[in-house]
Every structure is written in structure tokens, then in C-alpha cells.
Design a protein around this motif. Structure first.
Motif, PDB file in Angstrom:
ATOM      1  N   VAL A  85     -39.205  -0.752 -26.002  1.00 10.66           N
ATOM      2  CA  VAL A  85     -40.658  -0.645 -25.882  1.00 10.66           C
ATOM      3  C   VAL A  85     -41.192  -1.744 -24.961  1.00 10.66           C
ATOM      4  N   VAL A  86     -40.758  -2.985 -25.195  1.00 12.53           N
ATOM      5  CA  VAL A  86     -41.244  -4.108 -24.396  1.00 12.53           C
ATOM      6  C   VAL A  86     -40.822  -3.949 -22.932  1.00 12.53           C
ATOM      7  N   ALA A  87     -39.569  -3.607 -22.687  1.00 12.80           N
ATOM      8  CA  ALA A  87     -39.095  -3.441 -21.304  1.00 12.80           C
ATOM      9  C   ALA A  87     -39.878  -2.341 -20.586  1.00 12.80           C
ATOM     10  N   ALA A  88     -40.166  -1.255 -21.288  1.00 10.68           N
ATOM     11  CA  ALA A  88     -40.919  -0.157 -20.673  1.00 10.68           C
ATOM     12  C   ALA A  88     -42.348  -0.583 -20.364  1.00 10.68           C
ATOM     13  N   LEU A  89     -43.003  -1.261 -21.290  1.00 10.17           N
ATOM     14  CA  LEU A  89     -44.367  -1.730 -21.058  1.00 10.17           C
ATOM     15  C   LEU A  89     -44.412  -2.679 -19.861  1.00 10.17           C
ATOM     16  N   GLU A  90     -43.468  -3.598 -19.811  1.00  5.42           N
ATOM     17  CA  GLU A  90     -43.451  -4.588 -18.730  1.00  5.42           C
ATOM     18  C   GLU A  90     -43.154  -3.941 -17.376  1.00  5.42           C
ATOM     19  N   ALA A  91     -42.526  -2.759 -17.402  1.00  2.00           N
ATOM     20  CA  ALA A  91     -42.271  -2.023 -16.152  1.00  2.00           C
ATOM     21  C   ALA A  91     -43.446  -1.127 -15.768  1.00  2.00           C
ATOM     22  N   GLY A  92     -44.528  -1.168 -16.556  1.00  5.48           N
ATOM     23  CA  GLY A  92     -45.718  -0.397 -16.224  1.00  5.48           C
ATOM     24  C   GLY A  92     -45.765   0.993 -16.824  1.00  5.48           C
ATOM     25  N   CYS A  93     -44.900   1.262 -17.797  1.00  3.70           N
ATOM     26  CA  CYS A  93     -44.854   2.587 -18.423  1.00  3.70           C
ATOM     27  C   CYS A  93     -45.637   2.597 -19.731  1.00  3.70           C
ATOM     28  N   ASP A  94     -46.112   3.772 -20.118  1.00  4.44           N
ATOM     29  CA  ASP A  94     -46.566   3.998 -21.477  1.00  4.44           C
ATOM     30  C   ASP A  94     -45.359   4.361 -22.330  1.00  4.44           C
ATOM     31  N   VAL A  95     -45.527   4.270 -23.661  1.00  4.76           N
ATOM     32  CA  VAL A  95     -44.392   4.474 -24.561  1.00  4.76           C
ATOM     33  C   VAL A  95     -44.780   5.398 -25.702  1.00  4.76           C
TER      34      VAL A  95
END
Length: 406
Positions: A85-95
């Protein structure tokens, strides 16, 4: 509305629900798979008749950039949710994440901090909210049909097929799943939060490993699950064992079980209502009962799912639900009495349509965001801490550790 590109990380059986929906959605595209087991990714591609690009976990961040991912669907084992979740958020994605949002205080702190810093969204797949009879409960309570709610009684029975399955898989180790109070009961705690429009304040719990595990003497060959007899389980797990060594069908009466199978929880909510909750994971039948007592009467929901389990498999049956309201000095009124749909009472289909943008947001607020994920998690974490310490746990104590205001 632009088509949004989705990646699924974690290709176990639950991922199939999301993969099918994404493959059929006019507003979403299934653009990537990520799993440490290549066999499972090939199996999902075979079922869909597609060639979705497949990536290893070490390439997760690179995958998000290369495949221009907008939304990440997290279906990995619970203790890994926070990392993805954190890696996806930091890459600019929604989760979109399977419940629970995470399994511990540190994971919650990291997710909430990343969400604040990035401004991206986190949705938790609480499909039970979308079940039509659960929506009706929400409508009735919000409409004041029984006045102010003073107490809730909630009993959930898992039969010896469904319940035992948590003791065959990675869930059996509390380090992986947080235990049933976090993994399974999170659904139920979220429902009560949603129904009441409130959150937990104080939690006390009692529980033990009574039936399963290597010290309880209930060994029975009928609990053995034959993976080779199920084409789906054979493809996803039996044939994939050689890659990662994960055994899907562990002995429910063997060593290594660190979760409880019989649990009772008392929760006081903000505003004063009290929940009396019980989870029982070795019942001969499956179903649940919930009752609300209020200043003007009582609302009761009784759901029978499977009448009995035959060995390691349930006896198939569509859930039968009965919802009644009885106001003071009046006869009971049956609000609903009938069969529910497939897929968590019809909740899966409705949830997926909203999550993927194929349906307008539900007017009852069925969508569960990071705050809803946190509220359900707090009850489970507080209950687990109460089990460990033998004392009531104030939720404010956990919020302080997470760094959120009480």
C-alpha cells in the motif's frame, strides 16, 4: 471517464474476483500481475485467456512506472499489505486493498502517513456493506426505527469447513494474519461501525485456541482437504508448491497454530452503545445473528448460510436471511425473509462495480476508505492487546501510537 489501469499484487484465490471484474469492466483495465509465484500468475492468465504482464515483487515499483498503473489492488497475505500500500501510494497510485488494511499499529501509521503525504486514496474491500440486507439494516437504524441504539449482540458461526480453513493456511500464524479478530472479525467490526455511524472507544476480549491445534485432541480425517480434487485449488496451490514451498493444506491439528478459534469481545462505542460479540470457528453450521436494542424497540437479523459441513467442504446452500423489527408495545414486523445472492450475499458484485467505476457511489456510503479501515482495525488490535494483557484497552492508547488524534 478515462479508463484506469490496474495492477493486482498477490495472485491467490481471492485475486480471481478482481481479475474477472477488471477483465470485463468498460472503465478499468487489468494491466499487470505481481506475485512471487509465476505458476499462479500463469494460471490466472489462463483462466482469463489473456497475457497480462507478470512481475516479481522485487520489480513492483518498476512495474508501476513501466505499466503506467493508476490503481493497485492488494491481495497479498495480510502482514504484507502495508508494504505494498505504501509503495503504491508513494508511486502516485490509488489503492484498493483486501481487508484488513494492515495487521499492526506500525503498518497503520505508515499507511496513514503515506496517504496524507501523497493525497492518494486507499479503499478497503469491505464487501459485506454492499449486501442488500445489511444495507437495509443501515437504512432502518439511520431512520430511527428503534430510536437510539443502546446495545448490539453479534454472534458469528464459522462451520468446520470454512472455520477450519483459517487453520490450514498462512492465517494460522498470528504474525501473518493478526489472528481472526483482525483478519475475519474486521468485517464484522466494520459493519457495526457503519451501522452505528460510530467507532470504538474501549475494548475487552477473552479467547483461546480450544478446538484446533496440536494440543486439543480433536483429530479427525474428515478435516483433510484434498487439493487435487479441486481443479482451482490444484492449479493455484498444489501445482505451485514446487516454486515457493507454500503448503495450502496444512494439518489443522498440527503444530504452528498461534491464533484463537473461540473469541468474545466487548466494545464500548463513542456515544455509549455497547457491542457484545462472539466468533466461533468450529460450528457444525454456518451463519450469524445480530440484534440491536434501542430506546424504541429491537431490530434482529438472522442469517443461515450452510446447514452443515460435510468433511472439509460445506454443503452448498444460498444464505437465508430474516430481518425483523419490533417496536415497544407493537407486534414484530418482518422486513425481509428470503434468499440472499451469491458472493457474500450479493455484496461482491455491487462492491466491484463501485470500486471499478462501473456504478455510481452508493447513497448509503458503502465505500470504505482508510478511516473505515482504521476503525475496524482498531477494534481488532485492541481486542488482541486485551487478550495478551487481560485488561480493557482504550482505543486512544492505540491512536496515540499510530500518531492519530483520539
Amino acid at each position: 471517464m478515462a479508463v484506469r489501469r490496474h495492477a493486482i499484487v498477490g495472485l491467490g484465490s481471492r485475486a480471481q474476483l478482481f481479475a474477472r471484474a477488471l477483465a470485463a469492466s468498460p472503465r478499468a483495465e487489468l494491466a499487470a500481475f505481481c506475485d512471487h509465484n509465476e505458476t499462479r500468475m500463469r494460471v490466472h492468465n489462463g483462466w482469463l485467456g489473456t497475457q497480462v504482464p507478470a512481475y516479481r515483487p522485487e520489480d513492483f515499483t518498476a512495474m508501476l512506472a513501466k505499466e503506467r498503473i493508476d490503481v493497485v489492488v492488494v491481495c497479498t497475505p495480510d502482514h504484507t499489505h502495508a508494504d505494498y500500500v505504501v509503495a503504491a501510494l508513494e508511486a502516485g497510485c490509488d489503492v484498493v486493498t483486501e481487508k484488513p488494511m494492515t495487521t499492526d499499529v506500525e503498518g497503520a501509521r505508515r499507511i496513514l502517513a503515506a496517504r496524507r503525504e501523497t493525497g492518494r486514496s486507499v479503499r478497503v474491500a469491505f464487501n459485506y456493506r454492499y449486501n442488500p440486507v445489511h444495507r437495509r439494516v443501515r437504512e432502518l437504524l439511520a431512520g430511527g426505527v428503534i430510536g437510539e441504539v443502546g446495545s448490539v449482540e453479534f454472534s458469528w458461526l464459522l462451520d468446520t469447513a470454512h472455520g477450519a480453513d483459517y487453520f490450514r493456511r498462512w492465517h494460522r500464524d498470528k504474525a501473518n494474519s493478526g489472528g481472526l479478530l483482525v483478519h475475519k472479525s474486521g468485517h464484522h467490526f466494520d459493519l457495526v461501525d457503519w451501522w452505528l455511524g460510530s467507532g470504538p472507544e474501549t475494548v475487552f476480549a477473552l479467547g483461546r485456541l480450544f478446538f484446533y491445534g496440536d494440543g486439543n485432541g480433536h483429530r479427525d480425517d474428515r478435516f483433510a482437504l484434498d487439493l487435487e480434487a479441486s481443479p482451482k485449488l490444484r492449479a493455484l496451490y498444489h501445482d505451485a508448491e514446487r516454486e515457493d514451498g507454500y503448503v495450502r493444506n496444512q494439518d489443522v491439528f498440527g503444530p504452528g497454530v498461534t491464533i484463537e478459534d473461540d473469541l468474545s469481545v466487548l466494545v464500548r462505542f463513542r456515544g455509549g452503545a455497547v457491542l457484545n460479540y462472539h466468533l466461533h470457528a468450529y460450528s457444525p453450521r454456518e451463519g450469524y445473528r445480530v440484534a440491536f436494542s434501542g430506546t424504541e424497540g429491537r431490530l434482529e437479523l438472522d442469517v443461515r448460510e450452510n446447514e452443515y459441513a460435510s468433511g472439509a467442504e460445506p454443503v452448498p446452500k444460498r444464505a437465508q436471511a430474516r430481518l425483523t423489527v419490533q417496536r415497544h408495545w407493537e407486534p414484530p414486523e418482518t422486513v425481509f425473509d428470503g434468499l440472499l445472492g451469491d458472493g457474500h450475499g450479493g455484496g461482491d458484485e455491487r462492491m466491484l462495480a463501485e470500486l471499478l467505476g462501473d456504478a455510481e457511489p452508493d447513497a448509503l456510503g458503502c465505500a470504505a476508505d482508510h478511516d473505515a479501515g482504521l476503525q475496524a482495525l482498531l477494534t481488532g488490535l485492541a481486542a488482541d492487546r486485551s487478550l495478551a494483557t487481560g485488561r480493557p484497552v482504550a482505543v486512544a492508547e492505540l491512536l496515540g501510537e499510530i500518531g492519530e488524534p483520539a
